[in-house]
Each structure stands twice: as structure tokens, then as C-alpha cells.
Design a protein around this motif. Sequence first.
Motif, PDB file in Angstrom:
ATOM      1  N   PHE A   1       0.794  -1.195  -0.003  1.00 12.34           N
ATOM      2  CA  PHE A   1      -0.097  -0.028  -0.035  1.00 12.34           C
ATOM      3  C   PHE A   1       0.685   1.350  -0.066  1.00 12.34           C
ATOM      4  O   PHE A   1       1.519   1.493   1.134  1.00 12.34           O
ATOM      5  N   ALA A   2       1.047   1.889  -1.120  1.00  9.12           N
ATOM      6  CA  ALA A   2       1.899   2.954  -1.430  1.00  9.12           C
ATOM      7  C   ALA A   2       0.966   4.406  -0.992  1.00  9.12           C
ATOM      8  O   ALA A   2       0.022   4.751  -1.670  1.00  9.12           O
ATOM      9  N   ALA A   3       1.538   5.273  -0.456  1.00  6.15           N
ATOM     10  CA  ALA A   3       1.011   6.601   0.047  1.00  6.15           C
ATOM     11  C   ALA A   3       1.276   7.436  -1.569  1.00  6.15           C
ATOM     12  O   ALA A   3       2.338   7.474  -2.050  1.00  6.15           O
ATOM     13  N   THR A   4       0.074   7.853  -2.027  1.00  5.19           N
ATOM     14  CA  THR A   4       0.420   8.803  -3.210  1.00  5.19           C
ATOM     15  C   THR A   4       0.046  10.326  -2.590  1.00  5.19           C
ATOM     16  O   THR A   4       0.177  10.720  -1.436  1.00  5.19           O
ATOM     17  N   GLY A   5      -0.069  11.374  -3.556  1.00  9.34           N
ATOM     18  CA  GLY A   5      -0.010  12.609  -3.395  1.00  9.34           C
ATOM     19  C   GLY A   5      -1.013  13.372  -3.005  1.00  9.34           C
ATOM     20  O   GLY A   5      -1.455  14.377  -3.140  1.00  9.34           O
ATOM     21  N   ARG A   6      -2.071  12.520  -2.023  1.00  7.48           N
ATOM     22  CA  ARG A   6      -3.003  13.270  -1.328  1.00  7.48           C
ATOM     23  C   ARG A   6      -3.044  12.729   0.139  1.00  7.48           C
ATOM     24  O   ARG A   6      -3.098  11.913   0.608  1.00  7.48           O
ATOM     25  N   TYR A   7      -3.280  13.951   0.929  1.00  8.82           N
ATOM     26  CA  TYR A   7      -3.150  13.802   2.324  1.00  8.82           C
ATOM     27  C   TYR A   7      -4.323  14.725   3.055  1.00  8.82           C
ATOM     28  O   TYR A   7      -4.704  15.579   2.673  1.00  8.82           O
ATOM     29  N   ILE A   8      -4.793  14.168   4.340  1.00  8.41           N
ATOM     30  CA  ILE A   8      -5.410  15.067   4.992  1.00  8.41           C
ATOM     31  C   ILE A   8      -4.632  14.805   6.447  1.00  8.41           C
ATOM     32  O   ILE A   8      -4.453  13.735   7.012  1.00  8.41           O
ATOM     33  N   LEU A   9      -4.422  16.146   7.056  1.00 14.26           N
ATOM     34  CA  LEU A   9      -3.437  16.118   8.162  1.00 14.26           C
ATOM     35  C   LEU A   9      -4.048  16.893   9.164  1.00 14.26           C
ATOM     36  O   LEU A   9      -4.628  17.673   9.018  1.00 14.26           O
ATOM     37  N   GLU A  10      -3.658  16.315  10.461  1.00  8.79           N
ATOM     38  CA  GLU A  10      -3.785  17.135  11.664  1.00  8.79           C
ATOM     39  C   GLU A  10      -2.746  18.128  11.772  1.00  8.79           C
ATOM     40  O   GLU A  10      -1.727  18.070  11.528  1.00  8.79           O
ATOM     41  N   PRO A  11      -3.240  19.354  12.338  1.00 10.94           N
ATOM     42  CA  PRO A  11      -2.121  20.480  12.766  1.00 10.94           C
ATOM     43  C   PRO A  11      -1.045  20.016  13.552  1.00 10.94           C
ATOM     44  O   PRO A  11       0.120  20.723  13.469  1.00 10.94           O
ATOM     45  N   SER A  12      -1.077  18.971  14.293  1.00 10.84           N
ATOM     46  CA  SER A  12       0.103  18.502  15.069  1.00 10.84           C
ATOM     47  C   SER A  12       1.468  18.327  14.157  1.00 10.84           C
ATOM     48  O   SER A  12       2.663  18.268  14.724  1.00 10.84           O
ATOM     49  N   VAL A  13       1.141  18.035  12.928  1.00  8.67           N
ATOM     50  CA  VAL A  13       2.505  18.007  12.184  1.00  8.67           C
ATOM     51  C   VAL A  13       3.528  19.176  12.081  1.00  8.67           C
ATOM     52  O   VAL A  13       4.492  18.963  11.956  1.00  8.67           O
ATOM     53  N   PHE A  14       2.685  20.398  12.406  1.00 11.42           N
ATOM     54  CA  PHE A  14       3.420  21.572  12.332  1.00 11.42           C
ATOM     55  C   PHE A  14       4.360  21.620  13.524  1.00 11.42           C
ATOM     56  O   PHE A  14       5.654  21.981  13.535  1.00 11.42           O
ATOM     57  N   GLU A  15       3.962  21.186  14.748  1.00 13.20           N
ATOM     58  CA  GLU A  15       4.870  21.244  15.867  1.00 13.20           C
ATOM     59  C   GLU A  15       6.022  20.300  15.685  1.00 13.20           C
ATOM     60  O   GLU A  15       7.170  20.664  16.002  1.00 13.20           O
ATOM     61  N   TYR A  16       5.899  19.074  14.991  1.00 11.15           N
ATOM     62  CA  TYR A  16       6.945  18.156  14.453  1.00 11.15           C
ATOM     63  C   TYR A  16       7.932  18.733  13.780  1.00 11.15           C
ATOM     64  O   TYR A  16       9.158  18.986  13.551  1.00 11.15           O
ATOM     65  N   LEU A  17       7.243  19.378  12.615  1.00 10.30           N
ATOM     66  CA  LEU A  17       7.933  20.220  11.484  1.00 10.30           C
ATOM     67  C   LEU A  17       8.822  21.519  12.164  1.00 10.30           C
ATOM     68  O   LEU A  17      10.015  21.817  11.296  1.00 10.30           O
ATOM     69  N   ASP A  18       8.540  21.944  13.145  1.00 11.61           N
ATOM     70  CA  ASP A  18       9.058  23.198  13.569  1.00 11.61           C
ATOM     71  C   ASP A  18      10.313  22.893  14.092  1.00 11.61           C
ATOM     72  O   ASP A  18      11.409  23.586  14.084  1.00 11.61           O
ATOM     73  N   ARG A  19      10.755  21.497  14.359  1.00 13.49           N
ATOM     74  CA  ARG A  19      12.169  21.125  14.643  1.00 13.49           C
ATOM     75  C   ARG A  19      12.915  21.164  13.504  1.00 13.49           C
ATOM     76  O   ARG A  19      14.274  21.174  13.633  1.00 13.49           O
ATOM     77  N   GLN A  20      12.694  21.173  12.300  1.00 14.04           N
ATOM     78  CA  GLN A  20      13.231  21.401  11.010  1.00 14.04           C
ATOM     79  C   GLN A  20      14.466  20.204  10.974  1.00 14.04           C
ATOM     80  O   GLN A  20      15.552  20.489  10.520  1.00 14.04           O
TER      81      GLN A  20
END
Length: 296
Positions: free
Chosen positions: A206-225
Motif C-alpha cells: 500500500f503506497a502513499a500517493t500525493g493526497r493527504y488529510i493531516l492534523e495540525p500537530s504535524v506543524f509542531e514536529y516540522l518546527d524542529r526542522q
Amino acid sequence: MSKIRPIRKAVFPVAGLGTRFLPATKAMPKELLPVVDKPVLQYAVEEAKAAGIEEFIFVSSRGKGMMEDHFDAHPELQAALERKNKTEGLELLRESTLPSGSMTIVRQAQPLGLGHAVWCARHAVGDEPFAVLLPDEVVLDRSCIAELVEAHGRIGKGHVLAVQDVPREKTSMYGILDPDGETVDGVFRAKGMVEKPDPDAAPSTFAATGRYILEPSVFEYLDRQEKGAGGEIQLTDAIAGTMADAPLYGCSFTGRRYDCGDKLGFLMANVAAGLAREGLGDDLRTFLREQLEGDA
């Protein structure tokens, strides 16, 4: 039970240079390359519209102003079409125009990865679940993101990724989900995701393709850069790193997907869309048949 928040905003990462399509993309953004007569980016925008998206956030870069212009009003062209009573052209113009105030442009100053591109949209998204659509992926027949929005509404909370069952030998080209249980109504919960695994080690196909629904918590993780595979800030790392707050789900979809970031996929999308187009399909089918018979 907390109220399920609707998906109102979509992020479109469109900062890439499109080097695979040089020289066509030397001056024109790759996202405006047409599938028949409609830019690939417009297919993604229309797909989002069909899912009820109200705000369109483009993560862009230097030299991409043509994209903004494409979705803007064009009073002179509209007036010219009205004078000539070109009703079909007026309808096409209307379809390609976004309402005032619904389009936001943010800049990604450096190409640091998909995760970084999504992070650049954090202020425009705010604290609510949102959609991400990669414009290189053209989905025909039905809105893939609408199916994800529907699945997210049933689940209530979590990251929901569009998945496609791929041949095992191609799993090294994708992020592969690790299912945790049975698939119900096209949706399954996942224990995690492995980025481009060797076929023998892939937890599924099962491969992830280019469509996502994401919760805003991803931004907290991405803040780490933090940089991941390829020395880039990976969106898949942020999804995997926030699963304690937002469970991960895979969702199969019913539309036909074409990878228009690849020349062959782009040609296939043009053929598929052309065959489905009234006034073009029959003649194109005859032409293709003649070409194939001539090569036999």
C-alpha cells in the motif's frame, strides 16, 4: 465527544523547478503544463473544490507568478468573450477563477523538502485539519481528496493518506504503510509508514500517493526542522512522529491516478483525458489505433 472539524483549507506545494520537463519549464511553471487544455494544477484545484475546500494555499517560489495570474480574474478577456458571445469560453474562464480572498501565496525560499513546504503554510492553515495535494498527481474521474475528507469525517481524527496497491517490486519508489487490521470501507489503520523500503522488507504494497488529510500537530514536529531521507525535511517523518496524537490511516480511492511529474505519466494523462473528452475521444481513439497498427 469533540466536534469533528471540517476540512476547509488545502495546501498545494508548487515551488519545484520542473527540471524533468526542460526546456518547456524554462520560463513556464511545470504546474501550468496542460493535460489536454487544462493545467495540471487546475485539476488539483478543481478536485479540492469538489471536496468542499474553501481556501487554497499555494507554497510557491520565485518566478511562479503565472500561477497566481491563472486563477485570478481577467476582466479584459471576459469582456472580449462577452462581446463575441463565446459562452463556452466564458464558462471555462469562470471555472479557472478562484473567488476573491480564497487564494493565499506563501514563499518557500529554499527547496528543503516536502515537509518544509508544508511547514511554510503553517500560519495560513492555523490550528485545524487540512488537505495537501501534490499537483504532479492528476486524478481523473472522481475527487480523491473528497474521498479522504469523507473518510476523515467518519474516523473523527487522524492523518488520512490516499493509498494505492502497487507491485511489490515498485515499493522502493514510495512511502509504504504498515497496516494494523482489516480494511473497512476502503480504510485501514496503520502502525506506521516506511519510506521507500526494499521490496523484500516492505510491510505491505500500500503506497502513499500525493493526497493527504493531516492534523495540525504535524506543524509542531516540522518546527524542529529535522532532516531525514535525502537530507530533506520529510513530511512522512512528521506524520510518523505525531501518530500518538493523530492515528494514521490509509484510504483507497476510486479515481485514475497519473504521475504528471514523469514524462510517460504526463503523456498517459493526456491520452486518458483526451479519450474521455467529448468531441475529441473518437478521433483520438482512431488516431491511436492507426498508430499502433502502423507499428505492428
